[in-house]
Motif scaffolding. Structure first.
Motif, PDB file in Angstrom:
ATOM      1  N   HIS A  54     -25.550  94.973  75.655  1.00  0.00           N
ATOM      2  CA  HIS A  54     -26.992  95.066  75.406  1.00  0.00           C
ATOM      3  C   HIS A  54     -27.335  95.309  73.933  1.00  0.00           C
ATOM      4  CE1 HIS A  54     -25.664  99.204  76.401  1.00  0.00           C
ATOM      5  NE2 HIS A  54     -26.505  99.534  75.447  1.00  0.00           N
ATOM      6  N   LEU A  55     -26.308  95.504  73.079  1.00  0.00           N
ATOM      7  CA  LEU A  55     -26.560  95.732  71.654  1.00  0.00           C
ATOM      8  C   LEU A  55     -26.377  94.459  70.832  1.00  0.00           C
ATOM      9  CD1 LEU A  55     -24.665  99.134  71.296  1.00  0.00           C
ATOM     10  CD2 LEU A  55     -27.076  98.759  71.833  1.00  0.00           C
ATOM     11  N   VAL A  56     -26.077  93.356  71.528  1.00  0.00           N
ATOM     12  CA  VAL A  56     -25.816  92.089  70.840  1.00  0.00           C
ATOM     13  C   VAL A  56     -27.084  91.555  70.159  1.00  0.00           C
ATOM     14  CG1 VAL A  56     -25.271  89.643  71.268  1.00  0.00           C
ATOM     15  CG2 VAL A  56     -23.830  91.453  72.250  1.00  0.00           C
ATOM     16  N   GLY A  57     -26.915  91.113  68.905  1.00  0.00           N
ATOM     17  CA  GLY A  57     -28.030  90.576  68.133  1.00  0.00           C
ATOM     18  C   GLY A  57     -27.957  89.062  68.004  1.00  0.00           C
ATOM     19  N   ASP A  58     -26.756  88.503  68.210  1.00  0.00           N
ATOM     20  CA  ASP A  58     -26.584  87.058  68.130  1.00  0.00           C
ATOM     21  C   ASP A  58     -25.897  86.576  69.405  1.00  0.00           C
ATOM     22  OD1 ASP A  58     -26.007  84.441  67.654  1.00  0.00           O
ATOM     23  OD2 ASP A  58     -25.075  84.752  65.705  1.00  0.00           O
ATOM     24  N   PRO A  59     -26.711  86.066  70.356  1.00  0.00           N
ATOM     25  CA  PRO A  59     -26.161  85.693  71.670  1.00  0.00           C
ATOM     26  C   PRO A  59     -25.115  84.572  71.590  1.00  0.00           C
ATOM     27  CG  PRO A  59     -28.460  84.994  71.456  1.00  0.00           C
ATOM     28  CD  PRO A  59     -28.158  85.839  70.268  1.00  0.00           C
TER      29      PRO A  59
ATOM     30  N   LEU B  19     -41.953  81.160  70.930  1.00  0.00           N
ATOM     31  CA  LEU B  19     -41.781  82.548  70.482  1.00  0.00           C
ATOM     32  C   LEU B  19     -40.922  83.320  71.479  1.00  0.00           C
ATOM     33  CD1 LEU B  19     -42.458  84.907  68.598  1.00  0.00           C
ATOM     34  CD2 LEU B  19     -44.590  85.228  69.870  1.00  0.00           C
ATOM     35  N   ASN B  20     -41.209  83.094  72.755  1.00  0.00           N
ATOM     36  CA  ASN B  20     -40.467  83.729  73.829  1.00  0.00           C
ATOM     37  C   ASN B  20     -38.972  83.373  73.751  1.00  0.00           C
ATOM     38  OD1 ASN B  20     -40.494  85.264  76.296  1.00  0.00           O
ATOM     39  ND2 ASN B  20     -40.017  83.334  77.320  1.00  0.00           N
ATOM     40  N   ALA B  21     -38.698  82.105  73.470  1.00  0.00           N
ATOM     41  CA  ALA B  21     -37.316  81.628  73.385  1.00  0.00           C
ATOM     42  C   ALA B  21     -36.580  82.336  72.245  1.00  0.00           C
ATOM     43  CB  ALA B  21     -37.292  80.122  73.175  1.00  0.00           C
ATOM     44  N   LEU B  22     -37.294  82.542  71.135  1.00  0.00           N
ATOM     45  CA  LEU B  22     -36.725  83.191  69.952  1.00  0.00           C
ATOM     46  C   LEU B  22     -36.344  84.647  70.251  1.00  0.00           C
ATOM     47  CD1 LEU B  22     -36.410  82.020  67.109  1.00  0.00           C
ATOM     48  CD2 LEU B  22     -38.648  82.955  66.535  1.00  0.00           C
ATOM     49  N   VAL B  23     -37.251  85.342  70.970  1.00  0.00           N
ATOM     50  CA  VAL B  23     -37.119  86.775  71.195  1.00  0.00           C
ATOM     51  C   VAL B  23     -36.230  87.103  72.400  1.00  0.00           C
ATOM     52  CG1 VAL B  23     -38.438  88.857  71.791  1.00  0.00           C
ATOM     53  CG2 VAL B  23     -39.344  87.245  70.107  1.00  0.00           C
ATOM     54  N   LYS B  24     -36.412  86.360  73.493  1.00  0.00           N
ATOM     55  CA  LYS B  24     -35.740  86.698  74.743  1.00  0.00           C
ATOM     56  C   LYS B  24     -34.234  86.449  74.712  1.00  0.00           C
ATOM     57  CE  LYS B  24     -38.847  88.715  76.769  1.00  0.00           C
ATOM     58  NZ  LYS B  24     -40.183  88.187  76.780  1.00  0.00           N
ATOM     59  N   GLY B  25     -33.788  85.620  73.759  1.00  0.00           N
ATOM     60  CA  GLY B  25     -32.356  85.333  73.683  1.00  0.00           C
ATOM     61  C   GLY B  25     -31.528  86.488  73.150  1.00  0.00           C
ATOM     62  N   VAL B  26     -32.178  87.495  72.538  1.00  0.00           N
ATOM     63  CA  VAL B  26     -31.448  88.576  71.874  1.00  0.00           C
ATOM     64  C   VAL B  26     -31.446  89.845  72.737  1.00  0.00           C
ATOM     65  CG1 VAL B  26     -31.264  89.967  69.767  1.00  0.00           C
ATOM     66  CG2 VAL B  26     -32.143  87.627  69.634  1.00  0.00           C
ATOM     67  N   PRO B  27     -30.290  90.206  73.312  1.00  0.00           N
ATOM     68  CA  PRO B  27     -30.234  91.368  74.205  1.00  0.00           C
ATOM     69  C   PRO B  27     -30.753  92.668  73.562  1.00  0.00           C
ATOM     70  CG  PRO B  27     -28.173  90.130  74.325  1.00  0.00           C
ATOM     71  CD  PRO B  27     -28.986  89.506  73.225  1.00  0.00           C
ATOM     72  N   TYR B  28     -30.404  92.911  72.296  1.00  0.00           N
ATOM     73  CA  TYR B  28     -30.776  94.169  71.632  1.00  0.00           C
ATOM     74  C   TYR B  28     -32.303  94.322  71.513  1.00  0.00           C
ATOM     75  CZ  TYR B  28     -30.708  97.877  68.026  1.00  0.00           C
ATOM     76  OH  TYR B  28     -30.884  99.028  67.301  1.00  0.00           O
ATOM     77  N   ILE B  99     -32.773  76.656  77.736  1.00  0.00           N
ATOM     78  CA  ILE B  99     -31.812  75.707  77.152  1.00  0.00           C
ATOM     79  C   ILE B  99     -31.260  76.291  75.841  1.00  0.00           C
ATOM     80  CG2 ILE B  99     -31.480  73.296  76.406  1.00  0.00           C
ATOM     81  CD1 ILE B  99     -34.223  72.765  77.908  1.00  0.00           C
ATOM     82  N   PRO B 100     -30.099  76.989  75.919  1.00  0.00           N
ATOM     83  CA  PRO B 100     -29.568  77.690  74.748  1.00  0.00           C
ATOM     84  C   PRO B 100     -29.452  76.805  73.510  1.00  0.00           C
ATOM     85  CG  PRO B 100     -28.287  78.245  76.697  1.00  0.00           C
ATOM     86  CD  PRO B 100     -29.249  77.168  77.112  1.00  0.00           C
ATOM     87  N   ASP B 101     -29.104  75.522  73.692  1.00  0.00           N
ATOM     88  CA  ASP B 101     -28.927  74.640  72.543  1.00  0.00           C
ATOM     89  C   ASP B 101     -30.235  74.327  71.819  1.00  0.00           C
ATOM     90  OD1 ASP B 101     -26.240  74.545  72.560  1.00  0.00           O
ATOM     91  OD2 ASP B 101     -26.064  72.622  73.637  1.00  0.00           O
ATOM     92  N   SER B 102     -31.369  74.552  72.508  1.00  0.00           N
ATOM     93  CA  SER B 102     -32.653  74.246  71.875  1.00  0.00           C
ATOM     94  C   SER B 102     -33.129  75.391  70.975  1.00  0.00           C
ATOM     95  CB  SER B 102     -33.713  73.972  72.946  1.00  0.00           C
ATOM     96  OG  SER B 102     -34.074  75.181  73.597  1.00  0.00           O
ATOM     97  N   LEU B 103     -32.408  76.529  71.037  1.00  0.00           N
ATOM     98  CA  LEU B 103     -32.845  77.702  70.269  1.00  0.00           C
ATOM     99  C   LEU B 103     -32.412  77.587  68.811  1.00  0.00           C
ATOM    100  CD1 LEU B 103     -31.947  80.555  72.786  1.00  0.00           C
ATOM    101  CD2 LEU B 103     -34.060  79.248  72.573  1.00  0.00           C
ATOM    102  N   PRO B 104     -33.330  77.908  67.890  1.00  0.00           N
ATOM    103  CA  PRO B 104     -32.957  77.857  66.484  1.00  0.00           C
ATOM    104  C   PRO B 104     -31.960  78.972  66.158  1.00  0.00           C
ATOM    105  CG  PRO B 104     -35.189  78.718  66.738  1.00  0.00           C
ATOM    106  CD  PRO B 104     -34.697  78.366  68.106  1.00  0.00           C
ATOM    107  N   ARG B 105     -31.031  78.715  65.247  1.00  0.00           N
ATOM    108  CA  ARG B 105     -30.102  79.777  64.827  1.00  0.00           C
ATOM    109  C   ARG B 105     -30.855  80.769  63.947  1.00  0.00           C
ATOM    110  NH1 ARG B 105     -26.062  75.995  63.774  1.00  0.00           N
ATOM    111  NH2 ARG B 105     -25.763  76.695  61.646  1.00  0.00           N
ATOM    112  N   LEU B 106     -30.523  82.069  64.106  1.00  0.00           N
ATOM    113  CA  LEU B 106     -31.256  83.108  63.384  1.00  0.00           C
ATOM    114  C   LEU B 106     -30.668  83.337  61.989  1.00  0.00           C
ATOM    115  CD1 LEU B 106     -31.584  85.652  66.335  1.00  0.00           C
ATOM    116  CD2 LEU B 106     -33.371  84.161  65.425  1.00  0.00           C
ATOM    117  N   PRO B 107     -31.538  83.728  61.038  1.00  0.00           N
ATOM    118  CA  PRO B 107     -31.032  84.078  59.703  1.00  0.00           C
ATOM    119  C   PRO B 107     -30.130  85.313  59.799  1.00  0.00           C
ATOM    120  CG  PRO B 107     -33.456  84.064  59.767  1.00  0.00           C
ATOM    121  CD  PRO B 107     -32.983  83.930  61.163  1.00  0.00           C
TER     122      PRO B 107
END
Lengths: 150, 166
Positions: A54-59, B19-28, B99-107
Motif C-alpha cells: 500500500h506504500l507503492v508510488g509507481d504501480p 484524472l481518476n486514472a492518474l490518481v487511482k493507479g497509485v496505492p500510496y 487499461i494499465p497501458d493507457s496510463l501516462p508514466r509519472l515524473p
C-alpha cells in the motif's frame, strides 16, 4: 574479558532503544508505517521500516513512494535531535530537503540514519541517509533544520 | 482546442476519467486518502483528516512527513495533469484506470524541499501546485498546503522532477 563499564553501557543502550521504540510506537503514523528503532547514540538514530504494497508510488515497478522515504527520514532526524546530549525538551521540523538518488528496491526494508552535525540553543542542523539492502548505494540523502525547545 | 460542440457531460466524463486514472493507479495516494477536485484544468488536492496521519499525539499534529508526502503527491499529479491536458483535449490520449497501458508514466522526483510554517491541525488539508517550468527533461514545481485559511499556509515546497521520456 568483558569490561563491566562496557556491559553497563550495553544495558543502558538496550534500555534507551526500548524507550525510543515506545516513543516511536506512540506516534500513530510511525506505527502505521511499522517503524523499528535499530540503533541510537548521542544525536544520532537509525530507524527502519518494511516495504509494503500500500506504500507503492509507481504501480508499474512496485517502487515505494518518495513521500514514505521522506517520512522515515523526518522521523529519524526528529529522534536524533531528542537524543542529543544537550537534552532538548521537544523539536519540530523547520525545513527538510531530500535528494532522491535512486529508487528503493521493491520488497526490501528501508533504513534511515540521521545525525545532528551542529547544535545551537534553538536550532539543530541535521543530515540523514536512507538505505535499502544495497547499503553502498544510498537511496536518498536529506539535510534539515529542526527547532529545539529547551 | 477540442470540439466546440462536444456534449458537456461527455467533456466532464472524459476529464474526470483521465484524472481518476492518474490518481487511482497509485496505492500510496489511496492509503493516505488523498483526493483531487477539478475545476476545468485547475486541481486542488484534499487529504481528509485521519487518526493514522498523526505525528505528535500530544498536540495533536499531523506528521510532517505526511504533509511532505501530500505536497509531493499534489506536485506530481499537477505536473502530469498539466502535461497531458493538450493530448487529452485533442483526443490523442484517453487514459483509463482499467487499461494499465493507457496510463501516462509519472515524473520522478529528483529533490524536494519542504518549509514547515505552522503545525498541521487534526483537520483536512488542501494543496495546490504550480508548474513553474516544465521542459522536455526537467521540471520545477511549487506547491502550497493550508487548512482552514488559504492565506495561512501550513507548509510550502519546491521540487525538481525528471520527466518521463517517450
Amino acid at each position: 574479558m568483558s569490561d563491566p563499564t562496557e556491559a553497563s553501557s550495553d544495558a543502558d543502550k538496550a534500555d534507551r532503544t526500548r524507550i525510543a521504540q515506545q516513543f516511536i510506537e506512540a506516534i500513530p503514523h510511525a506505527r502505521a508505517l511499522d517503524m523499528r528503532v535499530d540503533d541510537l547514540g548521542e544525536g544520532r538514530a537509525v530507524i527502519s521500516m518494511p516495504w509494503a504494497e500500500h506504500l507503492v508510488g509507481d504501480p508499474r515497478t512496485g517502487v515505494i513512494h518518495g513521500g514514505v522515504v521522506f517520512t522515515l527520514m523526518d522521523t529519524c532526524c526528529g529522534a536524533a535531535v531528542i537524543l542529543h546530549p544537550s537534552n532538548p525538551k521537544s523539536t519540530a521540523t523547520i525545513d527538510l530537503r531530500i535528494d532522491y538518488m535512486r529508487t528503493a528496491t521493491p520488497g526490501q526494508r528501508i533504513s534511515a540514519r540521521a545525525e545532528c552535525y551542529h547544535m545551537t540553543r534553538s536550532v539543530a542542523f541535521m543530515r540523514a541517509v536512507a538505505l535499502d539492502e544495497d547499503s553502498d548505494n544510498p537511496v536518498a540523502t536529506a539535510t534539515a533544520a529542526f527547532t529545539v525547545e529547551r | 482546442m477540442g470540439d466546440r460542440n462536444e456534449p458537456l457531460q461527455q467533456i466532464k466524463a472524459r476529464r474526470d476519467s483521465a484524472l481518476n486514472a492518474l490518481v487511482k493507479g497509485v496505492p500510496y495516494i489511496g492509503w493516505l486518502g488523498i483526493q483531487f477536485d477539478r475545476r476545468g484544468d485547475e486541481l486542488t488536492a484534499t487529504m481528509p483528516y485521519d487518526g493514522k496521519l498523526i505525528g505528535n499525539p500530544r498536540l495533536p499534529a499531523i506528521h510532517g512527513g505526511v504533509t511532505a508526502a501530500f505536497l509531493e503527491v499534489a506536485a506530481i499529479i499537477e505536473l502530469s495533469w498539466a502535461g497531458m491536458w493538450e493530448d487529452l483535449e485533442s483526443g490523442r490520449i484517453a487514459p483509463d484506470a482499467a487499461i494499465p497501458d493507457s496510463l501516462p508514466r509519472l515524473p520522478k522526483t529528483i529533490d524536494f524541499t519542504v518549509d514547515y510554517l505552522r503545525s498541521g491541525l487534526p483537520r483536512d488539508v488542501y494543496a495546490r501546485a504550480r508548474v513553474v517550468r516544465s521542459g522536455r527533461r526537467y521540471a520545477s514545481v511549487q506547491v502550497e498546503a493550508w487548512q482552514d485559511n488559504r492565506a495561512r499556509l501550513i507548509a510550502q515546497a519546491t521540487g525538481h522532477f525528471l520527466m518521463p521520456q517517450p
